[in-house]
Design a protein around this motif. Sequence first.
Motif, PDB file in Angstrom:
ATOM      1  N   VAL B 148      56.325  26.985  71.941  1.00 47.71           N
ATOM      2  CA  VAL B 148      57.565  26.556  72.182  1.00 47.71           C
ATOM      3  C   VAL B 148      58.377  26.087  71.374  1.00 47.71           C
ATOM      4  O   VAL B 148      59.545  26.650  70.981  1.00 47.71           O
ATOM      5  N   ILE B 152      61.822  28.077  69.239  1.00 47.84           N
ATOM      6  CA  ILE B 152      63.285  27.486  69.024  1.00 47.84           C
ATOM      7  C   ILE B 152      63.508  27.488  67.391  1.00 47.84           C
ATOM      8  O   ILE B 152      64.647  28.164  67.057  1.00 47.84           O
ATOM      9  N   ILE B 173      72.592  24.573  70.008  1.00 51.53           N
ATOM     10  CA  ILE B 173      71.390  25.508  70.365  1.00 51.53           C
ATOM     11  C   ILE B 173      70.337  24.245  70.287  1.00 51.53           C
ATOM     12  O   ILE B 173      69.283  24.216  70.986  1.00 51.53           O
ATOM     13  N   ILE B 176      69.989  22.221  73.399  1.00 53.05           N
ATOM     14  CA  ILE B 176      69.458  22.620  74.437  1.00 53.05           C
ATOM     15  C   ILE B 176      68.240  22.960  74.192  1.00 53.05           C
ATOM     16  O   ILE B 176      67.388  22.623  75.120  1.00 53.05           O
ATOM     17  N   GLY B 177      67.764  23.508  73.286  1.00 52.11           N
ATOM     18  CA  GLY B 177      66.233  23.526  72.697  1.00 52.11           C
ATOM     19  C   GLY B 177      65.619  22.343  72.852  1.00 52.11           C
ATOM     20  O   GLY B 177      64.589  22.163  73.469  1.00 52.11           O
ATOM     21  N   CYS B 180      64.853  21.353  76.467  1.00 55.28           N
ATOM     22  CA  CYS B 180      63.837  22.172  77.113  1.00 55.28           C
ATOM     23  C   CYS B 180      62.378  21.950  76.625  1.00 55.28           C
ATOM     24  O   CYS B 180      61.680  21.686  77.568  1.00 55.28           O
ATOM     25  N   VAL B 184      59.282  20.708  78.714  1.00 56.13           N
ATOM     26  CA  VAL B 184      58.098  21.052  78.772  1.00 56.13           C
ATOM     27  C   VAL B 184      56.930  20.235  78.477  1.00 56.13           C
ATOM     28  O   VAL B 184      55.694  20.044  79.227  1.00 56.13           O
ATOM     29  N   THR B 187      56.362  17.891  81.365  1.00 56.70           N
ATOM     30  CA  THR B 187      55.628  18.664  82.626  1.00 56.70           C
ATOM     31  C   THR B 187      54.145  18.688  82.291  1.00 56.70           C
ATOM     32  O   THR B 187      53.485  18.864  82.923  1.00 56.70           O
TER      33      THR B 187
END
Lengths: 356, 356, 356
Positions: B148, B152, B173, B176-177, B180, B184, B187
């Motif tokens: 991941v 990016i 960007i 945002i990356g 994210c 992840v 999680t």
Amino acid sequence: MAEGQSRGGLRALEIAALVLVALASVAAGVVHYLGAPSLVAFSIAALALAGLAWTVSFATEQVGERFGPAVTGLLQSTLGNLPEFFVVLFALSAGEVVIAQTSLIGSVLANALLVLGLAMVAGSFRSEGKVMSFGRRLPNDTATLLLVAVFIIALIGVSVAADNGAARHVKAISVIGAICLLGVYLTWLVPYLRSDREHSRGQARLGFGSAATILLAAGIGAAFVSDWFVAELRPTIDRFGISAAFAGIVIVAIAGNAVENVVGVTLAWKRQHDLAISVIKNSVSQVAAFLFPLLVLCSLAFAQPLTFSIAPVFIVALLLTAIAVWQITGDGEGTIFEGVALVALYIILAAVTLYD
Amino acid sequence: MAEGQSRGGLRALEIAALVLVALASVAAGVVHYLGAPSLVAFSIAALALAGLAWTVSFATEQVGERFGPAVTGLLQSTLGNLPEFFVVLFALSAGEVVIAQTSLIGSVLANALLVLGLAMVAGSFRSEGKVMSFGRRLPNDTATLLLVAVFIIALIGVSVAADNGAARHVKAISVIGAICLLGVYLTWLVPYLRSDREHSRGQARLGFGSAATILLAAGIGAAFVSDWFVAELRPTIDRFGISAAFAGIVIVAIAGNAVENVVGVTLAWKRQHDLAISVIKNSVSQVAAFLFPLLVLCSLAFAQPLTFSIAPVFIVALLLTAIAVWQITGDGEGTIFEGVALVALYIILAAVTLYD
Amino acid sequence: MAEGQSRGGLRALEIAALVLVALASVAAGVVHYLGAPSLVAFSIAALALAGLAWTVSFATEQVGERFGPAVTGLLQSTLGNLPEFFVVLFALSAGEVVIAQTSLIGSVLANALLVLGLAMVAGSFRSEGKVMSFGRRLPNDTATLLLVAVFIIALIGVSVAADNGAARHVKAISVIGAICLLGVYLTWLVPYLRSDREHSRGQARLGFGSAATILLAAGIGAAFVSDWFVAELRPTIDRFGISAAFAGIVIVAIAGNAVENVVGVTLAWKRQHDLAISVIKNSVSQVAAFLFPLLVLCSLAFAQPLTFSIAPVFIVALLLTAIAVWQITGDGEGTIFEGVALVALYIILAAVTLYD
């Protein structure tokens, strides 16, 4: 559901949905020819397209319920890709090569990242120990097919970047690559379908004739609505200042795959893991290894042919998607974390495309 | 070691080491403010930093010995990354963006290649049949997290190279990356920690209060020493004509990860394979998927923000490292040959960086 | 075949073949020195070279039949690579760096894609359930070795493209990389050979002395014929307007690997899956991780040294080949579809190279 009842015909909700799809398709045509504002015409066409894809999928399920998950999943994604096929064909004939290419690539990426990710989140969440299990063969075969497609695309991409001799023969190399890719896909498909010996699950509620009629009508409808959809896409893009790449990768890809999206996630939620994975994975490999090369060959008839030469950012996105999806699903297990990782990859990709 | 003795407190060697670290930290401050030659001041600060990282790791082990390998490994690598965090923060505030970036990337690469490689050589050498075994889940999850991060970094890299629209929005960007990636990571982290149900191994020789005091002192010490370390780095680099990239990838990365290095390899040697892999892998994924995005967000406050836009050679190195480490450790087995292969990759990388 | 008969000496067909190879080798020399048209001289040299490679392989088999598949496969591919070694050496001394590099890379790619693909098609076709099985260890070790080679090549490639400091030290970095790669290869080789404890299969029909004499004669013959082959290659290329890359990747690679090709596919057809995979995989890793770095070091004596700096299209081809071959064979199973996919990758690569 009881056998007697389930054979008795469609449910009221299903009939209502079919009528709605028919109305939306007609409405898409009316607003297109009446010259309504492009956003309105585009939105109705997008809705009708998604509805037609659902109709195709629904009718296929009725036809396909005598088969196992492999054949049903394949049939659903093949016919579900019919609108996609028409959209790309009409985009090419309108000279919109970027939209044609990005909607194909977007379809692969949206299914492989967004839809698969959501299905894995749903499937894992509802599984014991929060780990969903599925067969390892299909994810690995899909990875192989994707890697062959990426191989062609990356070699052409690096040749174009280096501006060497091969860069001046992108069309010829694309044709050779398309034939190879179709050959590999068919070599995979035949034994895959033969292996599917599962018996009928006996839930078809429509006769073969009725289902086939609906399929045919939905197919013809998809051809018309796709034409209007593409015609309204360009003015909509220009009006809102969206990049063609974002339109292809996100809007067309999601509208064109709304059904795989909903079907795949719903199946995963219902704990039908193998069927969910079959619908989504078949859709991915089919667009990458069947629809794309087929359209490359079909496009030889057009002034501006479709080739495998795409923007570097999408080459890298496809390569990394092929690797990440294989890494995540190749072991036949899925977790919530892995689903979230796939969705995150799609969000990152959309963000990059948005600013493109 | 006898239970009675082990609960009685620290061993003389450990007390001596803690005193030495404290002295080195004070000395680093003294030579910094007295304006000693930069190489002397830099070397003392590097030693003190490595010592502080060990202190943090040691105190964590005392606190963490009631947990299983997952939590202890995570705690050790999290707090062990504290000096790294301060170094990057001070480098950014001093405008040294290249050093900040390369020390983060170097930390990932040094742990994933050098430290993991040495641990696999040690662990395999001491295993029956020269093959060490460990759980497959963690290496595969780390591969997912790394992919991941690479996604990016590679998409931004190719956008910058193509100089397209996305190249002008690298900061947006990256934000945002970063969000994210952090999503992840979290999680993944929550169920990972929950899964760690192993009982206490009952070897803590320090009360919770003493261990926490040492931790706090070492944390504060790390903040100060990091500041002096960064301040002395630039004159040292200039004096010896080393590239900033080499300083970040090799010198800062190895100094900042001296502890993971020693702890990981020692654990592998003691045949505690899962704990060794946990310490090293957690350190890798933590820097790549937690520290890096966290610092991207923190750096919004600075004049020169940290982004995911890095030099092409490091993008390729990260991608190939992610793939090679997954290929080598994804099967839950390690051999001497595989360990040597990882160390060789690091030497090649260092050679390329040296001439950069 | 009966034991008594099989120990009695060579069969008539084998003797005829050895005589033919000797005649072709002499003929290659005659037409070379008589100044025959380049295509004639080149074709005879290519045939003689393939014949010599077969002779080496045949004699090795006689020597090697007391060992298991690991040692025999290794011996065959090592000595079978002797003509390749001489071709590259003479190409380098003639200043043909592109031909030298592409014939090495072509050898890796032709074996890893074309030969492996054909062997998998043959082996799967003749297996129960159309799935061939083989040990997982060797394919995964080969993937590791290939990834280390790709790592060096890709890092140098991206440095050259970025034209940074490292680009001006390609030779020094290549030497460091070659030493690392050789070290990794040897670390792998020693335990691999030790693990091969299989007993003699007792089919040697030649005494050790006779076999060794044939080996020596074939080795000397290979050195001479390689020289003539390289000398005739350039005029042939120029006459037919073929690119040097295509000559190296396809013509030299296939002529130089004709034996691995036939032997590997024949073994797979005879259901000797592990031996087939051993011959092919060893050939791949040997050229990539032994012959290539060895020739980099040997070439330091030449005016135009061989380095790991190759054209971008081959870097990408090598990276994707390493990944695809690992993905396809890493699970220890092969299907017809997977074999076809590998062959398709080679055809695509040849098409790109043809137009280069």
